[in-house]
Design a protein around this motif. Structure first.
Motif, PDB file in Angstrom:
ATOM      1  N   ASN A 156      18.777 -35.170   8.981  1.00 49.51           N
ATOM      2  CA  ASN A 156      18.982 -36.596   9.250  1.00 49.51           C
ATOM      3  C   ASN A 156      20.150 -36.873  10.168  1.00 49.51           C
ATOM      4  N   TRP A 157      20.983 -35.908  10.433  1.00 54.26           N
ATOM      5  CA  TRP A 157      21.847 -35.899  11.604  1.00 54.26           C
ATOM      6  C   TRP A 157      22.142 -34.463  11.965  1.00 54.26           C
ATOM      7  N   VAL A 158      22.374 -34.239  13.257  1.00 54.96           N
ATOM      8  CA  VAL A 158      22.695 -32.904  13.769  1.00 54.96           C
ATOM      9  C   VAL A 158      23.899 -33.048  14.685  1.00 54.96           C
ATOM     10  N   GLY A 159      24.830 -32.121  14.584  1.00 57.31           N
ATOM     11  CA  GLY A 159      26.006 -32.136  15.439  1.00 57.31           C
ATOM     12  C   GLY A 159      26.186 -30.820  16.170  1.00 57.31           C
ATOM     13  N   VAL A 160      26.674 -30.895  17.400  1.00 58.23           N
ATOM     14  CA  VAL A 160      26.987 -29.707  18.195  1.00 58.23           C
ATOM     15  C   VAL A 160      28.479 -29.706  18.487  1.00 58.23           C
ATOM     16  N   ALA A 161      29.137 -28.600  18.163  1.00 58.64           N
ATOM     17  CA  ALA A 161      30.563 -28.416  18.451  1.00 58.64           C
ATOM     18  C   ALA A 161      30.679 -27.556  19.707  1.00 58.64           C
ATOM     19  N   TRP A 162      31.172 -28.164  20.770  1.00 59.38           N
ATOM     20  CA  TRP A 162      31.208 -27.468  22.058  1.00 59.38           C
ATOM     21  C   TRP A 162      32.254 -26.363  22.099  1.00 59.38           C
ATOM     22  N   GLY A 163      33.207 -26.408  21.195  1.00 58.11           N
ATOM     23  CA  GLY A 163      34.198 -25.345  21.116  1.00 58.11           C
ATOM     24  C   GLY A 163      33.942 -24.371  19.992  1.00 58.11           C
ATOM     25  N   ARG A 202      29.810 -19.637  23.257  1.00 59.91           N
ATOM     26  CA  ARG A 202      29.658 -19.744  21.809  1.00 59.91           C
ATOM     27  C   ARG A 202      29.722 -21.212  21.406  1.00 59.91           C
ATOM     28  N   LEU A 203      28.691 -21.691  20.717  1.00 59.30           N
ATOM     29  CA  LEU A 203      28.626 -23.059  20.237  1.00 59.30           C
ATOM     30  C   LEU A 203      28.409 -23.044  18.729  1.00 59.30           C
ATOM     31  N   ALA A 204      28.597 -24.184  18.107  1.00 55.09           N
ATOM     32  CA  ALA A 204      28.371 -24.303  16.665  1.00 55.09           C
ATOM     33  C   ALA A 204      27.567 -25.568  16.404  1.00 55.09           C
ATOM     34  N   PHE A 205      26.912 -25.587  15.238  1.00 49.57           N
ATOM     35  CA  PHE A 205      26.144 -26.763  14.860  1.00 49.57           C
ATOM     36  C   PHE A 205      26.369 -27.060  13.381  1.00 49.57           C
ATOM     37  N   ALA A 206      26.053 -28.287  13.014  1.00 54.28           N
ATOM     38  CA  ALA A 206      25.999 -28.688  11.605  1.00 54.28           C
ATOM     39  C   ALA A 206      24.862 -29.682  11.461  1.00 54.28           C
ATOM     40  N   TYR A 207      24.315 -29.752  10.239  1.00 55.18           N
ATOM     41  CA  TYR A 207      23.294 -30.764  10.006  1.00 55.18           C
ATOM     42  C   TYR A 207      23.398 -31.238   8.564  1.00 55.18           C
ATOM     43  N   SER A 208      22.847 -32.418   8.338  1.00 54.53           N
ATOM     44  CA  SER A 208      22.848 -32.998   6.997  1.00 54.53           C
ATOM     45  C   SER A 208      21.474 -33.545   6.661  1.00 54.53           C
ATOM     46  N   LYS A 209      21.111 -33.463   5.388  1.00 55.70           N
ATOM     47  CA  LYS A 209      19.872 -34.055   4.902  1.00 55.70           C
ATOM     48  C   LYS A 209      20.035 -35.542   4.608  1.00 55.70           C
ATOM     49  N   THR A 210      21.267 -36.026   4.668  1.00 57.28           N
ATOM     50  CA  THR A 210      21.555 -37.421   4.339  1.00 57.28           C
ATOM     51  C   THR A 210      21.712 -38.242   5.607  1.00 57.28           C
ATOM     52  N   LYS A 211      21.062 -39.396   5.666  1.00 62.42           N
ATOM     53  CA  LYS A 211      21.141 -40.257   6.834  1.00 62.42           C
ATOM     54  C   LYS A 211      22.537 -40.854   6.987  1.00 62.42           C
ATOM     55  N   PRO A 212      22.981 -41.127   8.205  1.00 60.82           N
ATOM     56  CA  PRO A 212      24.190 -41.933   8.384  1.00 60.82           C
ATOM     57  C   PRO A 212      24.012 -43.276   7.677  1.00 60.82           C
ATOM     58  N   SER A 213      25.092 -43.804   7.151  1.00 63.14           N
ATOM     59  CA  SER A 213      24.994 -45.030   6.354  1.00 63.14           C
ATOM     60  C   SER A 213      24.604 -46.241   7.189  1.00 63.14           C
ATOM     61  N   GLN A 214      24.901 -46.211   8.488  1.00 64.53           N
ATOM     62  CA  GLN A 214      24.524 -47.297   9.405  1.00 64.53           C
ATOM     63  C   GLN A 214      23.795 -46.671  10.601  1.00 64.53           C
ATOM     64  N   PRO A 215      22.538 -46.302  10.434  1.00 64.03           N
ATOM     65  CA  PRO A 215      21.860 -45.478  11.437  1.00 64.03           C
ATOM     66  C   PRO A 215      21.711 -46.116  12.802  1.00 64.03           C
ATOM     67  N   GLY A 216      21.867 -47.434  12.899  1.00 66.98           N
ATOM     68  CA  GLY A 216      21.782 -48.078  14.199  1.00 66.98           C
ATOM     69  C   GLY A 216      23.082 -48.108  14.967  1.00 66.98           C
ATOM     70  N   SER A 217      24.172 -47.617  14.359  1.00 68.64           N
ATOM     71  CA  SER A 217      25.499 -47.684  14.966  1.00 68.64           C
ATOM     72  C   SER A 217      26.000 -46.299  15.344  1.00 68.64           C
ATOM     73  N   ASP A 218      26.518 -46.157  16.567  1.00 70.43           N
ATOM     74  CA  ASP A 218      27.047 -44.851  16.980  1.00 70.43           C
ATOM     75  C   ASP A 218      28.405 -44.539  16.366  1.00 70.43           C
ATOM     76  N   SER A 219      28.977 -45.504  15.635  1.00 64.43           N
ATOM     77  CA  SER A 219      30.234 -45.248  14.924  1.00 64.43           C
ATOM     78  C   SER A 219      30.024 -45.157  13.421  1.00 64.43           C
ATOM     79  N   SER A 220      28.777 -45.011  12.986  1.00 66.83           N
ATOM     80  CA  SER A 220      28.466 -44.968  11.557  1.00 66.83           C
ATOM     81  C   SER A 220      29.180 -43.817  10.854  1.00 66.83           C
ATOM     82  N   PRO A 221      29.660 -44.039   9.640  1.00 71.25           N
ATOM     83  CA  PRO A 221      30.126 -42.909   8.827  1.00 71.25           C
ATOM     84  C   PRO A 221      28.973 -41.933   8.589  1.00 71.25           C
ATOM     85  N   ILE A 222      29.308 -40.670   8.450  1.00 73.50           N
ATOM     86  CA  ILE A 222      28.303 -39.647   8.175  1.00 73.50           C
ATOM     87  C   ILE A 222      28.699 -38.881   6.921  1.00 73.50           C
ATOM     88  N   SER A 223      27.703 -38.267   6.298  1.00 69.42           N
ATOM     89  CA  SER A 223      27.935 -37.467   5.105  1.00 69.42           C
ATOM     90  C   SER A 223      28.454 -36.083   5.479  1.00 69.42           C
TER      91      SER A 223
END
Length: 215
Positions: free
Chosen positions: A77-84, A166-187
Motif C-alpha cells: 500500500n506504499w513503496v519507498g526507494v532510498a537512493w542512498g 546500491r539502492l534500498a526499498f521498503a513497503y507497507s501493507k497499511t495505506k497512508p492515512s491521507q492517501p490523496g495527500s503527498d504529505s500524508s503520514p505513513i505507517s
C-alpha cells in the motif's frame, strides 16, 4: 510462480506484455527505455518491479534527473526507494495508489523515526505511466535531486550513471492515512531490502522531451 510469470500477467493487464525482458523494459505508454529489477517482497512470490531511466549522456559526478517507475502488487500500500541505500540521510521517494491514479512524495529521515517531507529534492508524477487495476498499481515519476545529495555534514554522494548503484526499498501493507495527500503520514514498513541497479543500461536520448510528453 516466479515474478517473471507474475510480471507477465500484470503486464498483460496493463497492456505491455510484449515489451518486457529480463533487464530492459521499453515502455510503449511513456516511450522510456528502463533498466529494471524485480525484488521479492513476500513468501508468496510477490514481487515489486523497479524501473529506472536517466538521460543519455548523463554526467559522471554531477547531478542528473531520473525517472523511477514502480509496479507493485496491491498487497503493497506504499513503496519507498532510498537512493542512498539506507533509511537515514538520503532522499526517499515514496509512491502509493490513490484510486485509478497515484501519489508520490519525497521524504528524508535523520533518525529512526517516520521520515519527514523533504524539500531538498523534488518529484513530479508522470500521469501517462501511472495507473492501477485489480492486482497491481504503477507510478512513474521524475526525481530531481535523487542522484547527488548530501548525506551527513558536507559529505556528498553521487550515483554512477555508467555503472551499478546500491539502492534500498521498503513497503507497507497499511495505506497512508491521507492517501490523496503527498504529505500524508505513513505507517512503519513491513519489509525492507536492498538491490544493485544497473544505471548503464538506463540511458534515454531525448529524456526531457519524454518527460514533457508524459506530464
Amino acid at each position: 510462480m516466479r515474478w517473471n510469470l507474475g510480471l507477465t500477467c500484470a503486464a498483460a493487464l496493463f497492456g505491455f506484455v510484449s515489451e518486457a525482458s529480463a533487464d530492459i523494459f521499453r515502455d510503449p505508454d511513456t516511450g522510456f527505455s528502463f533498466s529494471q529489477k524485480d525484488v521479492p517482497i513476500t513468501t508468496n512470490n510477490d514481487y515489486i518491479t523497479f524501473r529506472i531511466a536517466i538521460p543519455s549522456p548523463a554526467p559522471a559526478g554531477q547531478p542528473y534527473d531520473t525517472v523511477l517507475q514502480i509496479v507493485a502488487p496491491v498487497v503493497a500500500n506504499w513503496v519507498g526507494v532510498a537512493w542512498g541505500a539506507s533509511m537515514l540521510n538520503n532522499p526517499l521517494l515514496l509512491g502509493w495508489p490513490n484510486g485509478a491514479s497515484g501519489v508520490v512524495s519525497m521524504r528524508r529521515a535523520t533518525t529512526r523515526t517516520a521520515p519527514a517531507v523533504y524539500t531538498g529534492a523534488s518529484v513530479q508524477l508522470l500521469k501517462t505511466g501511472t495507473k492501477s487495476n485489480g492486482t497491481h498499481w504503477q507510478v512513474t515519476a521524475k526525481c530531481t535531486g535523487c542522484t547527488q545529495f548530501t548525506t551527513t555534514g558536507t559529505t556528498t554522494k553521487s550515483l554512477n550513471p555508467a555503472g551499478s548503484n546500491r539502492l534500498a526499498f521498503a513497503y507497507s501493507k497499511t495505506k497512508p492515512s491521507q492517501p490523496g495527500s503527498d504529505s500524508s503520514p505513513i505507517s512503519v514498513h513491513d519489509l525492507f531490502g536492498y538491490w544493485d541497479h544497473d544505471f548503464a543500461s538506463a540511458g534515454n536520448t531525448g529524456f526531457q522531451d519524454l518527460v514533457d510528453k508524459n506530464l
